[in-house]
Scaffold this active site. Structure first.
Site, PDB file in Angstrom:
ATOM      1  N   CYS A  11       0.833  -1.198   0.000  1.00 37.81           N
ATOM      2  CA  CYS A  11       0.000   0.000   0.000  1.00 37.81           C
ATOM      3  C   CYS A  11       0.873   1.256   0.000  1.00 37.81           C
ATOM      4  CB  CYS A  11      -0.907  -0.008   1.228  1.00 37.81           C
ATOM      5  SG  CYS A  11      -1.817   1.522   1.502  1.00 37.81           S
ATOM      6  N   GLY A  12       0.681   2.121  -0.969  1.00 37.20           N
ATOM      7  CA  GLY A  12       1.457   3.350  -1.062  1.00 37.20           C
ATOM      8  C   GLY A  12       1.280   4.252   0.138  1.00 37.20           C
TER       9      GLY A  12
END
Length: 114
Positions: A11-12
């Site tokens: 997840c960024g």
């Protein structure tokens, strides 16, 4: 200061939040990959209470079947049970410090508890 992040490395937003924590002087970070080591139902309830949000606000909709299962409109106990059984339903990242807990979306929210 100690900080624990419930993290998903894919997840960024989670990666950006972790970077903020790691770049901050004096922060001792514990990284918990919650998909591999999920928090208990009781821990989730405590995290959401400490963050001042409901479990429904901490429910991940995108990329899950939460909508189809009606979890958005379910009671807190049902949502917590579902999250404990399937940690993919936990929105990330959650960060806990001595100053509180935040669901760090966007990542800059973490600054509130540092």
């Amino acid at each position: 200061m100690k900080a624990t992040i419930w993290h998903n490395p894919k997840c960024g937003t989670s990666r950006k939040t972790l970077a903020i924590l790691e770049e901050r002087d004096g922060v001792d970070v514990t990284v918990v990959e919650y998909l591999k080591n999920p928090p208990s139902r009781d821990k989730l309830a405590q995290l959401y209470a400490d963050a001042g949000i409901t479990p429904q606000k901490g429910l991940r909709i995108r990329g899950t079947d939460a909508k189809e299962r009606g979890l958005q409109d379910a009671d807190a106990d049902t949502v917590l049970d579902a999250m404990a059984a399937e940690p993919i339903l936990i929105e990330r990242p959650l960060v806990e410090t001595d100053n509180g807990v935040r669901l760090c979306r966007p990542q800059d929210v973490v600054q509130e508890i540092l």
